[in-house]
Design an enzyme around this catalytic site. Sequence first.
Site, short mmCIF file in Angstrom:
data_model
loop_
_atom_site.label_atom_id
_atom_site.label_comp_id
_atom_site.label_asym_id
_atom_site.label_seq_id
_atom_site.Cartn_x
_atom_site.Cartn_y
_atom_site.Cartn_z
CD GLU A 138 9.05 -6.27 6.87
OE1 GLU A 138 8.80 -5.38 6.38
OE2 GLU A 138 8.74 -6.79 8.14
CD GLU A 181 -1.57 -4.74 11.49
OE1 GLU A 181 -2.06 -4.61 10.22
OE2 GLU A 181 -0.72 -5.09 11.67
CE LYS A 224 -3.63 2.41 2.42
NZ LYS A 224 -4.72 2.37 3.53
N GLY A 236 -5.16 -1.95 4.94
CA GLY A 236 -4.27 -2.81 4.25
C GLY A 236 -4.80 -4.28 4.62
NE ARG A 237 -6.47 -3.98 10.73
CZ ARG A 237 -5.69 -3.00 10.99
NH1 ARG A 237 -4.50 -2.67 10.13
NH2 ARG A 237 -6.04 -1.94 11.62
CG HIS A 277 -5.22 -36.58 15.50
ND1 HIS A 277 -5.55 -37.68 16.15
CD2 HIS A 277 -6.18 -36.06 14.53
CE1 HIS A 277 -6.43 -38.05 15.27
NE2 HIS A 277 -6.91 -37.18 14.58
CE LYS A 295 6.43 -1.47 9.87
NZ LYS A 295 5.38 -0.63 8.95
O1 F6P Z 1 1.58 -4.52 9.80
C1 F6P Z 1 1.58 -3.21 9.57
C2 F6P Z 1 1.19 -2.79 8.26
O2 F6P Z 1 1.22 -1.82 8.07
C3 F6P Z 1 -0.18 -3.80 7.78
O3 F6P Z 1 -1.13 -3.02 8.21
C4 F6P Z 1 0.13 -3.80 6.24
O4 F6P Z 1 -1.03 -4.62 5.58
C5 F6P Z 1 1.40 -4.30 6.26
O5 F6P Z 1 2.06 -3.55 7.40
C6 F6P Z 1 1.97 -4.14 4.96
O6 F6P Z 1 2.00 -2.65 4.66
P1 F6P Z 1 2.20 -2.14 3.10
O7 F6P Z 1 1.07 -2.93 2.31
O8 F6P Z 1 2.23 -0.71 2.86
O9 F6P Z 1 3.49 -2.74 2.38
#
Ligand code: F6P
Length: 513
Positions: free
Chosen positions: A202, A341, A196, A255-256, A372, A486
């Site tokens: 990462e 979250e 987003k 995002g979620r 199990h 972070k």
């Molecule tokens: O975990 C924090 C967060 O901002 C989530 O809400 C989001 O889905 C994820 O990191 C990835 O963020 P982005 O889509 O901006 O890379």
Amino acid sequence: MGDSRTAAWERIKALPQAMLTDLFAGDDSRVERLSGRIGWGEGEDAAGIRFDWSKTHLTDDLLGGFEALAEASDFAGKRAALFAGETINVTEGRAAEHTAQRGFGTEASVEEAQALHARMQMLVEAIRERALGDVEHLIHIGIGGSALGPALAIDALTRDLAYVDCHVVSNIDGVALEQAFDACNPATTLVAVASKTFTTVETMTNAESAMRWLRENGVDDPHGRVVALTANPEGAVEWGVDETRVLPFMESVGGRYSLWSSIGFPVALAAGWDEFAAMLDGAAAVDAHFANTDGRDNLPLRAAFADQYYARVRGCQTRAVFAYDERLALFPSYLQQLEMESNGKRVTSEGEPVDGPTAPITWGGVGTDAQHAVFQLLHQGTHMVPVDFLASIAPGDALDPAHHAILLTNCFAQGAALMAGGNMSADGKDPAREFPGDRPSATILCDDMDAATLGALIAFHEHRTFANAVLMGINPFDQFGVELGKKMAKDIEGGAADFDASTRALLEASGLG
Ligand code: F6P
């Protein structure tokens, strides 16, 4: 907490607690009163989901108490504000417009979502018509909401048929990316960079490594193999993605809550646009129910009533979700981000300390495997853990129907046993074979497990999460809790040394100090 909220909670907490088996005794209509169905489609395409909350401790009095709490929490007003695209994410000054992606929102936002979907559909269909040459593999790079939704939908919907071999890579651990590289032919691999913000460390690090892998394996223009899925299209173009292969989505989509946007690109590419559209339609059926149903008959709200009861009256700190369907193996993980979250907060939308526990810890797994592994604790442990069972009447396999019958039978039997309890010894007295029972569960029984059903299931839980937030007075759409870790990681990378002795020792031991 406003007086009427306090009064509502006092009424709820004063109600007597009855055993589940006693709630069924002499009440022939309990199952019908506490079960509901949301359906969609017409004729042969008609399908839906049964939501059975009768094996929870909800009673008519409790439902009345929670309806009063919902009224005191202005549930109807908050729900209207959600669908009206108002700034309900007050700490970030944004609306939350995931429902507009399914046609429920302001006219302007629905039209914007439709235009963005049209752009996405054009690119999907162009790729499937070989506009980018042969595409056999897709490496989807994202994390959190930019990965969990796509991973769930691809796993659930493309086990039998996929246009491309999809690999969702989220972790910065290079093992994950290399596993995808090992399975892909660079010459026929497309890379989706899903972020987003288009800044997540990462994702951007994995994306750079993917470009290097393509370049080192004979692809002259690696960025020409990239589709960017983002609410920051300028950032994607600056990073090197041609504007024609940038699929934007709206800043007001969290995002979620973003699977319905261009983040769903890999689902549309792998399963086909019609499947992605069907997923939207299933979600829209739940939106219609949630928007137009009040009180206890509103099924996501009813689920939230039970969630609040177990968290704040019965002291349950976790809730468990078991998918008795391999196609939903990733659903518990998806729910963890959606619920924890969103509602793992400690202050209200007004910045006041919350008046009780907020999100329970969501965990779970797949049935019958979980029987199990963890059901020992659920049946005989000292914790009460409300359990959700998810299942599909229609099998996902073509084997002897006995397989599916055993799966469903076990699913239903676990809920029955959690409630009934008993003693398994010959004389009925062995304490090691005692089952306390009175352990609650809800069952979500789908007619089938297809795109529309998956969309409906996800939307149900989005609205359940939102309803819980309203009842607790919190904002489910921000996530400041992820920022401190972070920042500390960046400080360490930047050479900062003012950390605790343990962290310093660990860094030194790892050659990073
Ligand atoms: O975990 C924090 C967060 O901002 C989530 O809400 C989001 O889905 C994820 O990191 C990835 O963020 P982005 O889509 O901006 O890379």
